[in-house]
Design an enzyme around this catalytic site. Structure first.
Site, PDB file in Angstrom:
ATOM      1  N   HIS A  46       0.671  -1.345  -0.076  1.00 11.17           N
ATOM      2  CA  HIS A  46      -0.097  -0.098  -0.301  1.00 11.17           C
ATOM      3  C   HIS A  46       1.038   1.195  -0.088  1.00 11.17           C
ATOM      4  O   HIS A  46       1.760   1.586   0.604  1.00 11.17           O
ATOM      5  CB  HIS A  46      -0.671  -0.231   1.823  1.00 11.17           C
ATOM      6  CG  HIS A  46      -2.308   1.271   1.041  1.00 11.17           C
ATOM      7  ND1 HIS A  46      -1.882   2.424   1.509  1.00 11.17           N
ATOM      8  CD2 HIS A  46      -3.160   0.798   1.104  1.00 11.17           C
ATOM      9  CE1 HIS A  46      -3.053   2.716   1.348  1.00 11.17           C
ATOM     10  NE2 HIS A  46      -3.750   2.127   0.541  1.00 11.17           N
TER      11      HIS A  46
ATOM     12  N   ASP B   4      -8.028  -5.426   0.625  1.00  9.43           N
ATOM     13  CA  ASP B   4      -8.594  -6.126  -1.267  1.00  9.43           C
ATOM     14  C   ASP B   4      -8.210  -7.737  -0.708  1.00  9.43           C
ATOM     15  O   ASP B   4      -8.437  -8.473  -1.649  1.00  9.43           O
ATOM     16  CB  ASP B   4      -8.386  -6.121  -2.012  1.00  9.43           C
ATOM     17  CG  ASP B   4      -8.461  -4.347  -2.388  1.00  9.43           C
ATOM     18  OD1 ASP B   4      -9.679  -4.003  -2.319  1.00  9.43           O
ATOM     19  OD2 ASP B   4      -8.170  -3.672  -3.394  1.00  9.43           O
TER      20      ASP B   4
HETATM   21  N1  ACO Z   1       4.113  -7.762  -4.766  1.00  9.73           N
HETATM   22  C1  ACO Z   1       6.032  -7.528  -5.177  1.00  9.73           C
HETATM   23  N2  ACO Z   1       6.682  -7.042  -5.242  1.00  9.73           N
HETATM   24  C2  ACO Z   1       5.187  -5.653  -4.357  1.00  9.73           C
HETATM   25  C3  ACO Z   1       3.798  -5.529  -3.793  1.00  9.73           C
HETATM   26  C4  ACO Z   1       3.359  -6.648  -4.481  1.00  9.73           C
HETATM   27  N3  ACO Z   1       2.387  -6.418  -3.960  1.00  9.73           N
HETATM   28  N4  ACO Z   1       4.382  -4.097  -4.012  1.00  9.73           N
HETATM   29  C5  ACO Z   1       5.127  -3.406  -3.770  1.00  9.73           C
HETATM   30  N5  ACO Z   1       5.843  -4.409  -4.745  1.00  9.73           N
HETATM   31  C6  ACO Z   1       7.289  -3.852  -4.076  1.00  9.73           C
HETATM   32  C7  ACO Z   1       8.082  -3.281  -5.459  1.00  9.73           C
HETATM   33  O1  ACO Z   1       8.058  -3.878  -6.842  1.00  9.73           O
HETATM   34  C8  ACO Z   1       8.946  -1.968  -4.439  1.00  9.73           C
HETATM   35  O2  ACO Z   1      10.394  -2.746  -5.035  1.00  9.73           O
HETATM   36  P1  ACO Z   1      11.543  -2.703  -5.195  1.00  9.73           P
HETATM   37  O3  ACO Z   1      11.934  -1.416  -4.307  1.00  9.73           O
HETATM   38  O4  ACO Z   1      12.635  -3.747  -5.055  1.00  9.73           O
HETATM   39  O5  ACO Z   1      11.514  -1.511  -6.327  1.00  9.73           O
HETATM   40  C9  ACO Z   1       8.204  -1.441  -3.774  1.00  9.73           C
HETATM   41  O6  ACO Z   1       7.998  -3.276  -3.512  1.00  9.73           O
HETATM   42  C10 ACO Z   1       7.816  -0.778  -3.311  1.00  9.73           C
HETATM   43  O7  ACO Z   1       6.771  -0.552  -4.293  1.00  9.73           O
HETATM   44  P2  ACO Z   1       6.006  -0.011  -5.208  1.00  9.73           P
HETATM   45  O8  ACO Z   1       5.414  -0.002  -6.883  1.00  9.73           O
HETATM   46  O9  ACO Z   1       7.258   0.868  -5.650  1.00  9.73           O
HETATM   47  O10 ACO Z   1       4.734   0.720  -4.225  1.00  9.73           O
HETATM   48  P3  ACO Z   1       4.016   2.064  -4.867  1.00  9.73           P
HETATM   49  O11 ACO Z   1       3.384   2.684  -3.281  1.00  9.73           O
HETATM   50  O12 ACO Z   1       3.897   2.316  -5.550  1.00  9.73           O
HETATM   51  O13 ACO Z   1       3.011   0.981  -4.907  1.00  9.73           O
HETATM   52  C11 ACO Z   1       0.524  -0.362  -4.383  1.00  9.73           C
HETATM   53  C12 ACO Z   1       1.663   0.805  -3.903  1.00  9.73           C
HETATM   54  C13 ACO Z   1       0.073   0.167  -5.882  1.00  9.73           C
HETATM   55  C14 ACO Z   1      -0.363  -0.470  -3.522  1.00  9.73           C
HETATM   56  C15 ACO Z   1       1.375  -1.675  -5.132  1.00  9.73           C
HETATM   57  O14 ACO Z   1       1.998  -2.018  -3.390  1.00  9.73           O
HETATM   58  C16 ACO Z   1       0.730  -2.959  -5.856  1.00  9.73           C
HETATM   59  O15 ACO Z   1       1.067  -2.861  -6.744  1.00  9.73           O
HETATM   60  N6  ACO Z   1       0.016  -4.329  -5.085  1.00  9.73           N
HETATM   61  C17 ACO Z   1      -0.887  -4.789  -5.483  1.00  9.73           C
HETATM   62  C18 ACO Z   1      -2.007  -4.180  -6.203  1.00  9.73           C
HETATM   63  C19 ACO Z   1      -3.094  -4.081  -5.248  1.00  9.73           C
HETATM   64  O16 ACO Z   1      -3.080  -4.668  -3.822  1.00  9.73           O
HETATM   65  N7  ACO Z   1      -3.255  -3.018  -5.396  1.00  9.73           N
HETATM   66  C20 ACO Z   1      -4.607  -2.492  -4.031  1.00  9.73           C
HETATM   67  C21 ACO Z   1      -3.701  -1.388  -2.883  1.00  9.73           C
HETATM   68  S1  ACO Z   1      -5.240  -0.842  -1.948  1.00  9.73           S
HETATM   69  C22 ACO Z   1      -6.451  -0.264  -3.000  1.00  9.73           C
HETATM   70  O17 ACO Z   1      -5.585   0.722  -3.720  1.00  9.73           O
HETATM   71  C23 ACO Z   1      -7.263  -0.496  -2.099  1.00  9.73           C
END
Ligand code: ACO
Length: 430
Positions: free
Chosen positions: A306, A363
């Site tokens: 998140h 979620d």
């Molecule tokens: N699985 C694996 N790795 C992940 C995940 C995941 N679900 N989420 C983040 N990471 C990793 C990224 O690859 C990144 O790694 P790095 O630093 O080595 O490059 C690090 O964690 C940071 O992630 P970002 O994508 O930069 O974080 P951001 O804050 O931009 O994204 C998000 C947040 C979009 C929610 C992301 O965690 C994600 O894609 N999660 C899966 C989708 C999801 O569940 N979305 C619902 C969110 S809640 C809502 O909106 C209701």
């Protein structure tokens, strides 16, 4: 002595007012920066930018706190209903008994959609995603209620709010009926908000549908947990569209589109599809964890991570507990719950997830409950939209009532070609 942050730039010293919120959140007011120095701030993805001040929802992602109008989400989840929570978010306080009765009456009175709108459903292919239908139906409401365009008329806005909360529920249920080829079921005034929705979803003209109180309770809980989450992607979209003084129906329709994305509300559908995939593959959960960690793969553990929570999402905690007891109550044995629990266990003890502070979000478990309630996977994000509606409305209303409201218009740092001239076709190469 209060902090007096200063910015040193090009030999100039600029005082930046420090704005402190009621929970001591601190923000530098940089609104005069460009006028005084010709420089703007750059913050892709708004990682560090507060787009507004707001009195609706408080969220502390480090501590895992979420409060609507100061009230902890845990208390609302236990004691409130979705209709009461909607009133709280939109009007800023818990309603008195007569206020709640009036508000509920408004939602009951406005639940039908214009008969002409029913025909819109015929134009969609059977395979249409219900989020596409929902978004276009919501914006279409503005053509049936053109008076909503007058955003200065407060009485009218209250009616528009009632219409939206009442009719989105009907539209959501109709889009489901359309997708399975069953006749639409009209709303019933004798039923409560959630019971009415369930009746429109699951009853058929041929027989009565006994609305189960446990299901109503579970639905209330899920909708309350989704009701607001301050400046997330869809809410920021509603505010940005609304900042152009766009009417509420159109602004909310834009929010529905933003919510649809798999990185936002669409994640609940993706989580369930991921759990189905893991189940069907027969592979151990660990191999999917390995894929999620592998930077060469674009597989992510959906429902994990998140932007704001760097701790367990308090909503996920409540949903996880509810999930357990609801499945038990309904006698549902869902192997997907086993897989989800195992995924969570493995991920939470894995360095990759620990270092990045990746926890289950709202979620991760919600889909398992929706499925137990009989709601199909492609309707999950519609359910999220139904829940988020009062939050979107509250933010739109807060913004248009603010004396500081201005059209939202970010700047950019241009990185394209410098001055270039038009070349006639016969002089172009390649
Ligand atoms: N699985 C694996 N790795 C992940 C995940 C995941 N679900 N989420 C983040 N990471 C990793 C990224 O690859 C990144 O790694 P790095 O630093 O080595 O490059 C690090 O964690 C940071 O992630 P970002 O994508 O930069 O974080 P951001 O804050 O931009 O994204 C998000 C947040 C979009 C929610 C992301 O965690 C994600 O894609 N999660 C899966 C989708 C999801 O569940 N979305 C619902 C969110 S809640 C809502 O909106 C209701």
């Amino acid at each position: 002595m209060a902090d007096r942050p200063q910015l040193h730039i090009d030999g100039q010293i600029l005082d930046l007012p420090l704005i402190v919120g009621s929970e001591n959140e601190r923000g530098l007011d940089i609104s005069s920066l460009r006028t005084k120095t010709g420089t703007v701030t750059l913050d892709p993805g708004f990682m560090n930018t507060a787009s507004t001040s707001s009195a609706i929802t408080f969220l502390d992602g480090e501590k895992g706190i979420l409060r609507y109008r100061g009230i902890p989400i845990e208390e609302l989840a236990e004691k409130s209903t979705f209709v009461e929570t909607s009133y709280l978010l939109i009007y800023g306080k818990l309603p008195s008994k007569p206020e709640l009765e009036n508000f509920s009456r408004l939602l009951t009175r406005h639940s039908l959609i214009h008969e002409d709108m029913k025909r819109f459903f015929d134009g969609y292919p059977g395979t249409a995603h219900p989020m596409a239908i929902l978004s276009s139906m919501v914006v279409s409401l503005s053509s049936f209620y053109p008076e909503a365009v007058d955003i200065k008329n407060h009485e009218q806005i209250d009616i528009t709010i009632g219409r939206l909360l009442a009719k989105v529920r009907t539209i959501a249920a109709f889009s489901y009926k359309k997708s399975i080829g069953q006749p639409f079921v009209y709303p019933k005034n004798s039923l409560s908000y959630c019971a009415n929705f369930l009746n429109m979803m699951f009853s058929v003209p041929a027989e009565d549908y006994p609305v189960d109180e446990e299901t109503v309770k579970a639905l209330n809980l899920l909708l309350i947990l989704h009701a607001d989450h301050e400046q997330n992607c869809s809410t920021s979209t509603v505010r940005l569209v609304g900042s152009a003084q766009t009417n509420l129906f159109a602004s909310i329709s834009a929010g529905v589109c933003a919510l649809w994305g798999p990185l936002h509300g669409g994640a609940n559908q993706e989580v369930m599809e991921m759990l189905d995939e893991i189940h069907a593959s027969g592979q151990p959960v660990d191999s999917f964890i390995a894929r999620a960690k592998d930077k060469r793969s674009d597989f992510r553990l959906m429902g994990f991570g998140h932007r704001v929570y760097k701790n367990y999402d308090p909503r996920a905690k409540i949903i996880k507990a509810a999930c357990d007891s609801i499945l038990k109550k309904f006698g549902v044995k869902d192997p997907k719950l086993e897989i989800a629990l195992r995924l969570e266990e493995v991920a939470l003890s894995d360095d990759y997830f620990i270092e990045r502070k990746l926890y289950p979000n709202v979620d991760f478990y919600s889909g398992i409950i929706y499925r137990a309630l009989g709601i199909p996977t492609n309707m999950f994000t519609v359910m999220f939209a139904l829940g988020r509606l009062p939050g979107w409305i509250a933010h739109w209303k807060e913004q248009i009532e603010s004396p500081l409201a201005r059209i939202g218009r970010p700047r950019q740092i241009y990185t394209g070609p410098t001055l270039n001239h038009y070349l006639p076709m016969d002089q172009r190469t390649g």
